[in-house]
Scaffold this motif. Structure first.
Motif, PDB file in Angstrom:
ATOM      1  N   GLY A   1     -35.215  11.808 -32.917  1.00 20.08           N
ATOM      2  CA  GLY A   1     -34.086  11.708 -33.839  1.00 20.08           C
ATOM      3  C   GLY A   1     -34.162  12.733 -34.959  1.00 20.08           C
ATOM      4  O   GLY A   1     -33.185  13.424 -35.259  1.00 20.08           O
ATOM      5  N   ARG A   2     -35.327  12.848 -35.575  1.00 18.50           N
ATOM      6  CA  ARG A   2     -35.496  13.814 -36.675  1.00 18.50           C
ATOM      7  C   ARG A   2     -35.364  15.246 -36.165  1.00 18.50           C
ATOM      8  O   ARG A   2     -34.786  16.104 -36.842  1.00 18.50           O
ATOM      9  N   ALA A   3     -35.924  15.512 -34.990  1.00 15.43           N
ATOM     10  CA  ALA A   3     -35.818  16.866 -34.412  1.00 15.43           C
ATOM     11  C   ALA A   3     -34.348  17.223 -34.197  1.00 15.43           C
ATOM     12  O   ALA A   3     -33.899  18.331 -34.501  1.00 15.43           O
ATOM     13  N   ASN A   4     -33.602  16.264 -33.711  1.00 10.90           N
ATOM     14  CA  ASN A   4     -32.181  16.514 -33.460  1.00 10.90           C
ATOM     15  C   ASN A   4     -31.390  16.698 -34.744  1.00 10.90           C
ATOM     16  O   ASN A   4     -30.429  17.461 -34.787  1.00 10.90           O
ATOM     17  N   GLU A   5     -31.793  16.004 -35.777  1.00  8.22           N
ATOM     18  CA  GLU A   5     -31.126  16.175 -37.068  1.00  8.22           C
ATOM     19  C   GLU A   5     -31.295  17.619 -37.548  1.00  8.22           C
ATOM     20  O   GLU A   5     -30.348  18.275 -37.993  1.00  8.22           O
ATOM     21  N   LYS A   6     -32.517  18.122 -37.387  1.00  4.97           N
ATOM     22  CA  LYS A   6     -32.818  19.496 -37.784  1.00  4.97           C
ATOM     23  C   LYS A   6     -32.027  20.496 -36.929  1.00  4.97           C
ATOM     24  O   LYS A   6     -31.457  21.461 -37.434  1.00  4.97           O
TER      25      LYS A   6
END
Ligand code: DIR
Ligand code: MN
Ligand code: MN
Ligand code: MN
Length: 293
Positions: A68-73
């Motif tokens: 999720g965090r990777a995709n946010e970035k």
């Protein structure tokens, strides 16, 4: 020096802190080397992601916070690229990156989902727990996937009718009811976008999972399925999309050099992916003979 073509790309190499993969070397020769390539003006960036500790599954979905965090970035990076007026090319990596790539591209439709798989499992239906089997479900307004830790930022931006599948041939039982039969039957047809979609003149997002192609073409990938799209058909798809002038963002995913059993397998996977990418960015088979891979 001036780019030979007006189209410009923006490459984002997606890696989980593993550095560049093999494909970057080929791309640098074939795409941004003016003598051998398309001579496009390329801005290159590499994203690195954090691995979130104690990233327990959410229902069946594994590593939700890390993904999720990777995709946010990634979504912010893609958004920046689009604001800059460029075509965005994401090279990965796990197909879950399409969640960020398509969200960052946002105002896009249709999405061409080139894949052996539907990638429309949810954290509840997924049998593998793999996030790469779920990105379409996360992106669809209709499916209302919510409450997944790490994805608090996500707003589903697609409707089912915005998605066109090509190459589909391995759909889980739980994925079946989520889309109508006629959509499945279209899948190996090369009539890939209805004229109605093109008439809308909306930017097109191509999410290209290399396992949509026939396995001998891209052996270095995680989940090969026999009976895939031929290289000629794959290149045709990319050429046709280029010709629309509407191709606005491309993901090339599930390229994993570590899964090649020999150097030859790695090379053929990367060569195939590069051929598809070049065709999507304007390399015509009848021209550009100097690009010698
Ligand atoms: C399977 C396989 N449907 C899953 N999906 C893959 O894990 O959900 N997608 N490999 O690319
Ligand atoms: Mn796939
Ligand atoms: Mn996959
Ligand atoms: Mn996929």
């Amino acid at each position: 020096s001036r780019p030979a073509q007006s189209i410009s790309e923006h490459l984002i190499f997606v890696s989980l802190n593993q550095g560049r993969n093999t494909i970057s070397a080929w791309l640098s020769e074939c795409v941004w080397n003016e003598k051998t390539g398309l001579g496009c003006d390329v801005k290159d960036r590499e994203l690195k992601f954090d691995i979130i500790p104690n990233d327990h599954p959410y229902h069946n979905a594994k590593n939700p916070r890390t993904v999720g965090r990777a995709n946010e970035k990634l979504a912010s990076a893609v958004e920046e690229v689009k604001k800059d007026g460029r075509t965005c090319l994401v090279v990965g990596g796990d197909h879950s990156l399409a969640i960020g790539s398509i969200s960052g591209h946002a105002k896009t439709e249709p999405v061409i989902w080139f894949d052996a798989h539907a990638d429309i499992n949810t954290p509840l239906t997924s049998l593998s727990g793999n996030m790469h089997g779920q990105p379409v479900a996360f992106l669809l307004k209709e499916l209302k996937v919510s409450g997944v830790p790490g994805f608090e930022w996500l707003k589903p931006c697609l409707s089912a009718e915005d998605i066109v599948y090509i190459g589909l041939r391995d759909v889980d039982d739980a994925e079946q009811p989520t889309f109508p039969k006629d959509r499945q039957e279209q899948t190996l047809s090369l009539n890939i976008i209805s004229p109605q979609k093109i008439n809308k003149k909306k930017p097109i997002h191509l999410s290209f999972d290399v396992d949509g192609l026939d396995p001998p073409l891209t052996p270095a990938t995680g989940t090969p399925v026999p009976g895939g799209v031929t290289l000629r058909e794959g290149i045709y798809v990319a050429e046709q999309l280029y010709k629309t002038g509407l191709l606005s963002a491309v993901d090339t995913v599930e390229i994993n050099p570590r899964l090649g059993k020999t150097q030859e397998e790695v090379d053929s996977t990367v060569n195939t992916a590069v051929s598809i990418i070049l065709s999507g960015f304007g390399k015509a088979r009848e021209g550009s003979h100097s690009c010698s891979y």
